[in-house]
Scaffold this motif. Structure first.
Motif, PDB file in Angstrom:
ATOM      1  N   LEU A   1       0.824  -1.209   0.000  1.00  0.00           N
ATOM      2  CA  LEU A   1       0.000   0.000   0.000  1.00  0.00           C
ATOM      3  C   LEU A   1       0.861   1.264   0.000  1.00  0.00           C
ATOM      4  O   LEU A   1       0.505   2.268  -0.640  1.00  0.00           O
ATOM      5  CB  LEU A   1      -0.947   0.004   1.196  1.00  0.00           C
ATOM      6  CG  LEU A   1      -2.109  -0.993   1.139  1.00  0.00           C
ATOM      7  CD1 LEU A   1      -2.912  -0.959   2.424  1.00  0.00           C
ATOM      8  CD2 LEU A   1      -2.997  -0.709  -0.058  1.00  0.00           C
ATOM      9  N   ALA A   2       1.989   1.223   0.693  1.00  0.00           N
ATOM     10  CA  ALA A   2       2.893   2.371   0.683  1.00  0.00           C
ATOM     11  C   ALA A   2       3.504   2.569  -0.702  1.00  0.00           C
ATOM     12  O   ALA A   2       3.662   3.707  -1.160  1.00  0.00           O
ATOM     13  CB  ALA A   2       3.987   2.188   1.728  1.00  0.00           C
ATOM     14  N   GLY A   3       3.846   1.496  -1.390  1.00  0.00           N
ATOM     15  CA  GLY A   3       4.352   1.604  -2.754  1.00  0.00           C
ATOM     16  C   GLY A   3       3.306   2.149  -3.702  1.00  0.00           C
ATOM     17  O   GLY A   3       3.591   2.982  -4.559  1.00  0.00           O
ATOM     18  N   LEU A   4       2.070   1.683  -3.535  1.00  0.00           N
ATOM     19  CA  LEU A   4       0.960   2.174  -4.337  1.00  0.00           C
ATOM     20  C   LEU A   4       0.756   3.675  -4.110  1.00  0.00           C
ATOM     21  O   LEU A   4       0.632   4.457  -5.062  1.00  0.00           O
ATOM     22  CB  LEU A   4      -0.296   1.413  -3.928  1.00  0.00           C
ATOM     23  CG  LEU A   4      -1.211   0.856  -5.004  1.00  0.00           C
ATOM     24  CD1 LEU A   4      -2.036  -0.259  -4.435  1.00  0.00           C
ATOM     25  CD2 LEU A   4      -2.025   1.901  -5.645  1.00  0.00           C
ATOM     26  N   GLY A   5       0.720   4.074  -2.869  1.00  0.00           N
ATOM     27  CA  GLY A   5       0.524   5.482  -2.530  1.00  0.00           C
ATOM     28  C   GLY A   5       1.681   6.358  -2.957  1.00  0.00           C
ATOM     29  O   GLY A   5       1.484   7.502  -3.386  1.00  0.00           O
ATOM     30  N   THR A   6       2.897   5.840  -2.866  1.00  0.00           N
ATOM     31  CA  THR A   6       4.069   6.621  -3.261  1.00  0.00           C
ATOM     32  C   THR A   6       4.045   6.913  -4.753  1.00  0.00           C
ATOM     33  O   THR A   6       4.286   8.047  -5.180  1.00  0.00           O
ATOM     34  CB  THR A   6       5.362   5.875  -2.880  1.00  0.00           C
ATOM     35  OG1 THR A   6       5.385   5.695  -1.473  1.00  0.00           O
ATOM     36  CG2 THR A   6       6.580   6.640  -3.315  1.00  0.00           C
ATOM     37  N   GLY A   7       3.767   5.885  -5.557  1.00  0.00           N
ATOM     38  CA  GLY A   7       3.699   6.102  -7.000  1.00  0.00           C
ATOM     39  C   GLY A   7       2.614   7.085  -7.372  1.00  0.00           C
ATOM     40  O   GLY A   7       2.816   7.983  -8.203  1.00  0.00           O
ATOM     41  N   ALA A   8       1.444   6.947  -6.759  1.00  0.00           N
ATOM     42  CA  ALA A   8       0.329   7.850  -7.059  1.00  0.00           C
ATOM     43  C   ALA A   8       0.632   9.271  -6.598  1.00  0.00           C
ATOM     44  O   ALA A   8       0.339  10.240  -7.311  1.00  0.00           O
ATOM     45  CB  ALA A   8      -0.944   7.338  -6.391  1.00  0.00           C
ATOM     46  N   LEU A   9       1.226   9.418  -5.439  1.00  0.00           N
ATOM     47  CA  LEU A   9       1.537  10.749  -4.907  1.00  0.00           C
ATOM     48  C   LEU A   9       2.652  11.422  -5.705  1.00  0.00           C
ATOM     49  O   LEU A   9       2.609  12.636  -5.940  1.00  0.00           O
ATOM     50  CB  LEU A   9       1.935  10.621  -3.436  1.00  0.00           C
ATOM     51  CG  LEU A   9       2.082  11.891  -2.624  1.00  0.00           C
ATOM     52  CD1 LEU A   9       0.761  12.657  -2.611  1.00  0.00           C
ATOM     53  CD2 LEU A   9       2.503  11.545  -1.213  1.00  0.00           C
ATOM     54  N   PHE A  10       3.618  10.650  -6.157  1.00  0.00           N
ATOM     55  CA  PHE A  10       4.744  11.217  -6.897  1.00  0.00           C
ATOM     56  C   PHE A  10       4.295  11.764  -8.247  1.00  0.00           C
ATOM     57  O   PHE A  10       4.805  12.775  -8.716  1.00  0.00           O
ATOM     58  CB  PHE A  10       5.840  10.160  -7.074  1.00  0.00           C
ATOM     59  CG  PHE A  10       7.104  10.707  -7.666  1.00  0.00           C
ATOM     60  CD1 PHE A  10       7.909  11.552  -6.926  1.00  0.00           C
ATOM     61  CD2 PHE A  10       7.490  10.378  -8.952  1.00  0.00           C
ATOM     62  CE1 PHE A  10       9.086  12.068  -7.468  1.00  0.00           C
ATOM     63  CE2 PHE A  10       8.662  10.884  -9.489  1.00  0.00           C
ATOM     64  CZ  PHE A  10       9.455  11.728  -8.752  1.00  0.00           C
ATOM     65  N   LYS A  11       3.354  11.113  -8.890  1.00  0.00           N
ATOM     66  CA  LYS A  11       2.883  11.552 -10.209  1.00  0.00           C
ATOM     67  C   LYS A  11       1.520  12.242 -10.154  1.00  0.00           C
ATOM     68  O   LYS A  11       0.875  12.408 -11.185  1.00  0.00           O
ATOM     69  CB  LYS A  11       2.807  10.355 -11.164  1.00  0.00           C
ATOM     70  CG  LYS A  11       4.148   9.839 -11.593  1.00  0.00           C
ATOM     71  CD  LYS A  11       4.834  10.863 -12.453  1.00  0.00           C
ATOM     72  CE  LYS A  11       6.136  10.319 -12.993  1.00  0.00           C
ATOM     73  NZ  LYS A  11       6.770  11.230 -13.925  1.00  0.00           N
ATOM     74  N   ALA A  12       1.077  12.656  -8.997  1.00  0.00           N
ATOM     75  CA  ALA A  12      -0.247  13.264  -8.855  1.00  0.00           C
ATOM     76  C   ALA A  12      -0.369  14.571  -9.630  1.00  0.00           C
ATOM     77  O   ALA A  12      -1.442  14.904 -10.127  1.00  0.00           O
ATOM     78  CB  ALA A  12      -0.564  13.495  -7.389  1.00  0.00           C
ATOM     79  N   ALA A  13       0.702  15.307  -9.780  1.00  0.00           N
ATOM     80  CA  ALA A  13       0.638  16.586 -10.484  1.00  0.00           C
ATOM     81  C   ALA A  13       0.443  16.413 -11.982  1.00  0.00           C
ATOM     82  O   ALA A  13       0.024  17.338 -12.666  1.00  0.00           O
ATOM     83  CB  ALA A  13       1.915  17.378 -10.225  1.00  0.00           C
ATOM     84  N   ASN A  14       0.720  15.243 -12.522  1.00  0.00           N
ATOM     85  CA  ASN A  14       0.577  14.985 -13.957  1.00  0.00           C
ATOM     86  C   ASN A  14      -0.830  14.551 -14.339  1.00  0.00           C
ATOM     87  O   ASN A  14      -1.075  14.257 -15.504  1.00  0.00           O
ATOM     88  CB  ASN A  14       1.573  13.928 -14.420  1.00  0.00           C
ATOM     89  CG  ASN A  14       3.001  14.407 -14.333  1.00  0.00           C
ATOM     90  OD1 ASN A  14       3.246  15.591 -14.136  1.00  0.00           O
ATOM     91  ND2 ASN A  14       3.938  13.493 -14.473  1.00  0.00           N
ATOM     92  N   GLY A  15      -1.722  14.427 -13.393  1.00  0.00           N
ATOM     93  CA  GLY A  15      -3.092  14.052 -13.696  1.00  0.00           C
ATOM     94  C   GLY A  15      -3.459  12.731 -13.064  1.00  0.00           C
ATOM     95  O   GLY A  15      -2.597  11.948 -12.634  1.00  0.00           O
ATOM     96  N   PRO A  16      -4.767  12.438 -13.011  1.00  0.00           N
ATOM     97  CA  PRO A  16      -5.207  11.215 -12.338  1.00  0.00           C
ATOM     98  C   PRO A  16      -4.805   9.931 -13.063  1.00  0.00           C
ATOM     99  O   PRO A  16      -4.520   8.927 -12.425  1.00  0.00           O
ATOM    100  CB  PRO A  16      -6.724  11.363 -12.271  1.00  0.00           C
ATOM    101  CG  PRO A  16      -7.084  12.431 -13.226  1.00  0.00           C
ATOM    102  CD  PRO A  16      -5.883  13.282 -13.416  1.00  0.00           C
ATOM    103  N   ARG A  17      -4.795   9.960 -14.385  1.00  0.00           N
ATOM    104  CA  ARG A  17      -4.415   8.744 -15.124  1.00  0.00           C
ATOM    105  C   ARG A  17      -2.951   8.403 -14.878  1.00  0.00           C
ATOM    106  O   ARG A  17      -2.602   7.245 -14.610  1.00  0.00           O
ATOM    107  CB  ARG A  17      -4.660   8.941 -16.606  1.00  0.00           C
ATOM    108  CG  ARG A  17      -4.313   7.714 -17.390  1.00  0.00           C
ATOM    109  CD  ARG A  17      -4.621   7.851 -18.844  1.00  0.00           C
ATOM    110  NE  ARG A  17      -4.194   6.637 -19.521  1.00  0.00           N
ATOM    111  CZ  ARG A  17      -3.957   6.565 -20.779  1.00  0.00           C
ATOM    112  NH1 ARG A  17      -4.135   7.605 -21.553  1.00  0.00           N
ATOM    113  NH2 ARG A  17      -3.549   5.434 -21.306  1.00  0.00           N
ATOM    114  N   SER A  18      -2.086   9.396 -14.956  1.00  0.00           N
ATOM    115  CA  SER A  18      -0.663   9.182 -14.698  1.00  0.00           C
ATOM    116  C   SER A  18      -0.427   8.731 -13.261  1.00  0.00           C
ATOM    117  O   SER A  18       0.413   7.864 -12.997  1.00  0.00           O
ATOM    118  CB  SER A  18       0.105  10.464 -14.991  1.00  0.00           C
ATOM    119  OG  SER A  18       1.465  10.298 -14.747  1.00  0.00           O
ATOM    120  N   ALA A  19      -1.170   9.312 -12.327  1.00  0.00           N
ATOM    121  CA  ALA A  19      -1.032   8.928 -10.922  1.00  0.00           C
ATOM    122  C   ALA A  19      -1.481   7.489 -10.705  1.00  0.00           C
ATOM    123  O   ALA A  19      -0.847   6.738  -9.946  1.00  0.00           O
ATOM    124  CB  ALA A  19      -1.830   9.871 -10.027  1.00  0.00           C
ATOM    125  N   ALA A  20      -2.564   7.072 -11.371  1.00  0.00           N
ATOM    126  CA  ALA A  20      -3.042   5.694 -11.220  1.00  0.00           C
ATOM    127  C   ALA A  20      -2.043   4.700 -11.793  1.00  0.00           C
ATOM    128  O   ALA A  20      -1.771   3.647 -11.193  1.00  0.00           O
ATOM    129  CB  ALA A  20      -4.401   5.535 -11.895  1.00  0.00           C
TER     130      ALA A  20
END
Length: 191
Positions: free
Chosen positions: A146-165
């Protein structure tokens, strides 16, 4: 004639001599517990009993460890990429000083850039994992994934929801593979 046991004679004479002689002990007249000074324990010593119960690093140690490992590995990878880029961009008329300057500038620039990115990823991962352990009050593989999932999503959150997902899925899969690989290593590789 010199004693053969002292100057490296054959082993038979040496074994006979050592059986009849008393070995010199430099600590025999001292009244200090030298064995307790030099025979150190192999297990870690804890100041408080609560620390010995926990079988994991604290959140501060986790933050320092993952951030440091991330920055160091990112810097080395970035410096190697910078070296490759500098060697490919060398021109035939360059002097040795210019080539060395190009290599140092490129290695330093790429090493800092990638090292900072991977260090920030390590910082976010450590914070999220420690937060998950505190929230769930258990320490298992689910926290890591879950931490890996959240880290990837948080790191790319500024690029949009698709990129964050997509980045979150990649982060979760990478951490899941790392946790599974660690379990396989524990089981099949004797250390």
């Amino acid at each position: 004639m010199a004693d053969r046991g002292i100057h490296g004679g054959d082993d038979v004479d040496h074994r006979q001599d050592s059986g009849n002689r008393r070995l010199y002990n430099p600590y025999q007249d001292l009244q200090i517990p030298y064995r307790t000074l030099y025979d150190l324990p192999t297990s870690p010593e804890f100041l408080f009993q609560e620390e010995s119960i926990a079988q994991r690093r604290s959140w501060g140690e986790n933050l320092t460890y993952y951030t440091g490992i991330g920055y160091l590995s990112g810097s080395v990878a970035g410096a190697s990429l910078g070296l490759r880029r500098a060697l490919r961009s060398a021109e035939p008329g360059d002097t040795l000083k210019i080539r060395i300057n190009r290599i140092l500038n490129s290695c330093g620039q790429d090493g800092r850039r990638i090292g900072n990115r991977v260090g920030v990823i390590g910082l976010m991962y450590a914070g999220l994992e420690s937060g998950m352990v505190a929230a769930r009050d258990t320490d298992d593989w689910v926290n890591s994934v879950l931490a890996g999932l959240g880290t990837g999503a948080l790191f790319k959150a500024a690029n949009g929801p698709r990129s964050a997902a997509i980045a979150g899925a990649i982060g979760g899969l990478m951490v899941g593979a790392a946790v599974a690989g660690k379990q396989v290593l524990k089981r099949y590789v004797p250390i």
